[in-house]
Design a protein around this motif. Structure first.
Motif, PDB file in Angstrom:
ATOM      1  N   SER A   8     -33.462 -16.281  25.374  1.00 52.35           N
ATOM      2  CA  SER A   8     -33.596 -14.867  25.040  1.00 52.35           C
ATOM      3  C   SER A   8     -32.472 -14.501  24.062  1.00 52.35           C
ATOM      4  O   SER A   8     -31.335 -14.914  24.256  1.00 52.35           O
ATOM      5  N   PRO A   9     -32.775 -13.752  23.017  1.00 55.42           N
ATOM      6  CA  PRO A   9     -31.734 -13.515  22.010  1.00 55.42           C
ATOM      7  C   PRO A   9     -30.599 -12.644  22.522  1.00 55.42           C
ATOM      8  O   PRO A   9     -30.831 -11.661  23.227  1.00 55.42           O
ATOM      9  N   GLN A  11     -27.548 -10.844  20.646  1.00 60.50           N
ATOM     10  CA  GLN A  11     -26.832 -10.545  19.408  1.00 60.50           C
ATOM     11  C   GLN A  11     -25.339 -10.765  19.641  1.00 60.50           C
ATOM     12  O   GLN A  11     -24.797 -10.327  20.652  1.00 60.50           O
ATOM     13  N   GLN A  66     -36.646 -12.385  15.095  1.00 58.26           N
ATOM     14  CA  GLN A  66     -36.998 -11.117  15.765  1.00 58.26           C
ATOM     15  C   GLN A  66     -36.649  -9.937  14.869  1.00 58.26           C
ATOM     16  O   GLN A  66     -35.684 -10.007  14.098  1.00 58.26           O
ATOM     17  N   LYS A 135     -41.239  -8.331  22.696  1.00 54.80           N
ATOM     18  CA  LYS A 135     -40.262  -8.457  23.774  1.00 54.80           C
ATOM     19  C   LYS A 135     -39.907  -7.039  24.167  1.00 54.80           C
ATOM     20  O   LYS A 135     -39.415  -6.269  23.340  1.00 54.80           O
ATOM     21  N   TYR A 172     -27.956  -2.380  31.738  1.00 50.64           N
ATOM     22  CA  TYR A 172     -28.027  -3.650  32.479  1.00 50.64           C
ATOM     23  C   TYR A 172     -27.676  -3.435  33.954  1.00 50.64           C
ATOM     24  O   TYR A 172     -27.439  -4.380  34.690  1.00 50.64           O
ATOM     25  N   ASN A 195     -38.684 -12.139  31.912  1.00 48.66           N
ATOM     26  CA  ASN A 195     -37.274 -12.120  31.493  1.00 48.66           C
ATOM     27  C   ASN A 195     -36.471 -11.185  32.406  1.00 48.66           C
ATOM     28  O   ASN A 195     -36.934 -10.113  32.749  1.00 48.66           O
ATOM     29  N   ASP A 197     -32.332 -11.624  34.565  1.00 45.08           N
ATOM     30  CA  ASP A 197     -31.504 -12.061  35.693  1.00 45.08           C
ATOM     31  C   ASP A 197     -31.837 -13.446  36.239  1.00 45.08           C
ATOM     32  O   ASP A 197     -31.632 -13.694  37.429  1.00 45.08           O
ATOM     33  N   GLY A 220     -31.463 -15.264  29.138  1.00 51.71           N
ATOM     34  CA  GLY A 220     -30.463 -14.757  28.198  1.00 51.71           C
ATOM     35  C   GLY A 220     -29.064 -15.089  28.655  1.00 51.71           C
ATOM     36  O   GLY A 220     -28.522 -16.167  28.380  1.00 51.71           O
ATOM     37  N   ARG A 221     -28.477 -14.164  29.428  1.00 51.67           N
ATOM     38  CA  ARG A 221     -27.074 -14.321  29.818  1.00 51.67           C
ATOM     39  C   ARG A 221     -26.847 -15.557  30.673  1.00 51.67           C
ATOM     40  O   ARG A 221     -25.790 -16.192  30.582  1.00 51.67           O
TER      41      ARG A 221
END
Ligand SMILES: Cc1cc2nc3c(=O)[nH]c(=O)nc-3n(C[C@H](O)[C@H](O)[C@H](O)COP(=O)(O)O)c2cc1C
Length: 319
Positions: A8-9, A11, A66, A135, A172, A195, A197, A220-221
């Motif tokens: 997952s992107p 930035q 994206q 997304k 978040y 998507n 957690d 992602g994270r």
């Protein structure tokens, strides 16, 4: 069922330097979404966006660019622009939660405006042959906004809709809304990706059991917090490889040297690495201690020593 894992992107984190370094040492990710391209009213691409998606910088990766926009002209411009580099898909960000973005009717602030979404998708599909994927969050104010948007989305041949199971207003905070996500599955004909957690192998297992029809997972994270996570998921085991810390150390050193080429000054470089450490540290035994150590590094030499000590300590205490 085989599970497809998507990066997952993020930035500021998952640029081409990170993607290549990650892929080299850990693998497990099938497709990387590049962080969003955003134009500010002008049909012009900033050079840092271009550098990030240039094929020569993404040679051994599968990457999907994206865009974040609420303008059909911008969308069409970026679609044609990325096609010159051989990309055939553009992902549309309807998830960004930050007021600077949502107040302008972009990111998750656009989910409630189905008329505009319809107009943009209509023009994009009639004026280009780009494949569009989405997304999105489930809304900005509430998790029903997406349900009103689905009939519009169902009119178009979207490749998929990746849903971050939160609403924009949450930023978040709070947990993911799994009931809301389940409702999404029941209300669209489109292919849905999950998507939100996925931070550990056991969390992935829970999600897999809750949503047996999902076979595409965006992380992602969790990918930065524990770069071994995709490997574990693909390997169907929560075990780290035996050379966990050696691998992590090589990954870290390569990432550092990549950023050394980009950033001028030791301070900037350490600050950049600190941003990553805020995630990395969470899979180590004493995150707060690690962050303090990295933050206090006044020179690159001190930083290197601290990283070495941290990894030696972890290795000695984990095994
Ligand atoms: C620092 C940061 C930057 C992000 N940048 C992007 C982005 O460029 N495009 C996007 O679609 N989502 C972006 N996101 C959202 C993530 O891709 C992802 O949807 C979200 O973090 C939830 O997934 P996770 O819990 O696996 O991290 C960003 C999130 C963070 C924390």
């Amino acid at each position: 069922m085989t599970h497809t894992l998507l990066s997952s992107p993020l930035q500021g984190f998952t640029d081409f330097r990170f993607r290549n370094t990650f892929h080299k040492y850990f693998g497990g990710i099938d497709t990387f979404y590049a962080p969003y391209i955003r134009l500010n009213g002008k049909l012009e691409i900033k050079s840092n966006y271009e550098i990030d998606i240039l094929p020569k910088n993404n040679k051994s990766l599968t990457v999907i660019p994206q865009i974040m926009t609420n303008s059909a002209d911008e969308f069409i411009f970026v679609a044609k622009y990325i096609q010159q580099f051989g990309y055939n898909e553009l992902n549309w960000n309807l998830g960004c939660p930050y007021p600077m973005v949502t107040n302008k009717g972009m990111g998750s602030g656009l989910i409630c405006d189905s008329t505009k979404i319809d107009h943009i998708l209509d023009r994009v599909h009639s004026e280009t042959n780009i494949i569009v994927s989405m997304k999105m969050r489930m809304g900005y104010e509430n998790n029903e906004e997406i349900l009103y948007t689905f009939p519009i989305l169902d009119k178009y041949p979207l490749k998929n809709i990746a849903i971050h199971a939160r609403i924009g207003k949450q930023l978040y905070e709070g947990g993911v809304d799994l009931e809301g996500f389940q409702r999404c599955l029941e209300n669209t004909a489109h292919k849905i990706y999950y998507n939100g957690d996925i931070t550990s192998f056991s969390r992935f297992q829970e999600m897999k059991e809750l949503f047996p029809s999902i076979d595409h997972w965006m992380i992602g994270r969790g990918l930065i917090s524990d770069p071994f996570l995709p490997f574990m998921i693909k390997n169907e085991s929560a075990e780290y490889p035996e050379d966990r810390f050696e691998l992590f150390s090589k990954f870290h050193d390569t990432l550092l040297s990549e950023f050394e080429q980009k950033l001028s000054g030791e301070k900037h470089l350490i600050m950049k690495m600190l941003q990553y450490w805020e995630y990395f540290a969470t899979s180590f035994s004493d995150p707060q201690f690690i962050i303090r150590k990295i933050r206090k590094s006044k020179s690159l030499r001190a930083y290197d020593d601290n990283v070495k000590n941290i990894l030696e300590y972890e290795k000695a205490n984990v095994y």
